[in-house]
Write an enzyme that holds these catalytic residues in place. Structure first.
Site, short mmCIF file in Angstrom:
data_model
loop_
_atom_site.label_atom_id
_atom_site.label_comp_id
_atom_site.label_asym_id
_atom_site.label_seq_id
_atom_site.Cartn_x
_atom_site.Cartn_y
_atom_site.Cartn_z
N ASP A 10 44.95 32.90 40.27
CA ASP A 10 45.53 34.23 40.13
C ASP A 10 45.33 34.69 38.68
O ASP A 10 45.90 34.12 37.75
CB ASP A 10 47.02 34.13 40.47
CG ASP A 10 47.79 35.43 40.32
OD1 ASP A 10 47.24 36.40 39.76
OD2 ASP A 10 48.95 35.46 40.75
N ILE A 11 44.54 35.73 38.49
CA ILE A 11 44.23 36.21 37.14
C ILE A 11 45.49 36.65 36.38
O ILE A 11 45.54 36.58 35.16
CB ILE A 11 43.17 37.33 37.17
CG1 ILE A 11 42.57 37.53 35.77
CG2 ILE A 11 43.74 38.62 37.75
CD1 ILE A 11 41.31 38.36 35.74
N ASN A 24 41.17 51.15 39.57
CA ASN A 24 40.58 52.34 40.18
C ASN A 24 40.60 53.44 39.12
O ASN A 24 41.25 53.31 38.08
CB ASN A 24 41.29 52.73 41.49
CG ASN A 24 42.72 53.16 41.29
OD1 ASN A 24 43.02 53.99 40.42
ND2 ASN A 24 43.62 52.60 42.06
N ASP A 34 44.06 45.09 40.73
CA ASP A 34 44.71 46.21 40.05
C ASP A 34 46.22 46.23 40.33
O ASP A 34 47.04 46.27 39.41
CB ASP A 34 44.06 47.52 40.51
CG ASP A 34 44.44 48.72 39.66
OD1 ASP A 34 44.89 48.55 38.52
OD2 ASP A 34 44.24 49.85 40.15
N SER A 122 34.45 44.56 41.71
CA SER A 122 33.85 45.28 42.84
C SER A 122 33.59 44.43 44.08
O SER A 122 33.10 44.94 45.09
CB SER A 122 32.55 46.00 42.45
OG SER A 122 32.83 47.13 41.65
N THR A 123 33.92 43.13 44.05
CA THR A 123 33.59 42.27 45.20
C THR A 123 34.69 42.23 46.26
O THR A 123 34.52 41.57 47.28
CB THR A 123 33.28 40.84 44.74
OG1 THR A 123 34.44 40.29 44.11
CG2 THR A 123 32.09 40.79 43.80
N GLY A 124 35.77 42.92 46.03
CA GLY A 124 36.86 42.97 47.02
C GLY A 124 36.70 44.18 47.90
O GLY A 124 35.69 44.34 48.59
N TYR A 126 35.87 47.06 47.25
CA TYR A 126 34.71 47.92 46.95
C TYR A 126 33.44 47.39 47.59
O TYR A 126 32.38 48.02 47.49
CB TYR A 126 34.54 48.08 45.45
CG TYR A 126 35.53 49.07 44.81
CD1 TYR A 126 36.62 49.56 45.51
CD2 TYR A 126 35.35 49.49 43.52
CE1 TYR A 126 37.50 50.45 44.93
CE2 TYR A 126 36.24 50.39 42.93
CZ TYR A 126 37.31 50.86 43.64
OH TYR A 126 38.18 51.75 43.07
#
Length: 169
Positions: A10-11, A24, A34, A122-124, A126
């Site tokens: 978890d970042i 976003n 986000d 962007s790999t989620g 998006y």
């Protein structure tokens, strides 16, 4: 030379000078990374994002750009917000994805950050294919001159970790 490390987890639990938010364009929170950063970081992040919207980014943060705010309650000094592109089968947007990493490192340099934690931008939701997103991320970080000493890619699951590991090896 920048050291690249991989971590799975978890970042929002990472300790770093700066944590990168896959934001976003509204800068006002959302889903995925986000939303998690805004929830754990607390209202100070949202307050600074609102200030940015009221001043320099009235129409939102453009894709591929980056801007910093406080990290609020996170174990970091700053959050660097960057807006990744939505993947398209009809249009090559790789340059915009690479720009997210370059611009985040540029902002980190301006701040004096030495450690930066990145998600897989962007790999989620998006839709960017994980393997290609990992390739672009690792190549861009390797090729970008920076004073950042350590870049840590913090990957949510096994699939992402394995994709990044293939490109870091």
């Amino acid at each position: 030379m920048t050291t690249i490390r991989l971590a799975q987890g978890d970042i929002t639990r990472e300790t770093a000078d700066a944590v990168v938010n896959a934001a976003n364009s509204s800068l006002l929170g959302g889903g995925g990374v986000d939303g998690a950063i805004h929830r754990r970081g607390g209202p100070a992040i949202l307050a600074e994002c609102r200030d940015l919207r009221a001043s320099r980014y009235g129409k939102g943060l453009p894709t591929g750009q980056a801007v910093a705010t406080t990290a609020g309650n996170l174990d970091a000094r700053w959050v660097i917000h960057t807006v990744g592109p939505v993947w398209s089968a009809d249009e090559d947007r790789s340059d915009l994805l690479a720009s997210c990493y370059r611009e985040s490192l540029r902002v980190a340099d301006e701040l004096g950050a030495r450690t930066v934690a990145f998600p897989a931008i962007s790999t989620g939701v998006y839709g960017w294919p994980m393997d290609d997103g990992a390739r672009i991320a690792v190549e861009t970080v390797r090729d970008t001159p920076t004073s950042v000493e350590e870049v840590r890619f913090v990957l949510f699951d096994d699939r992402a970790y394995e994709a990044f590991a293939r490109h870091c090896g």
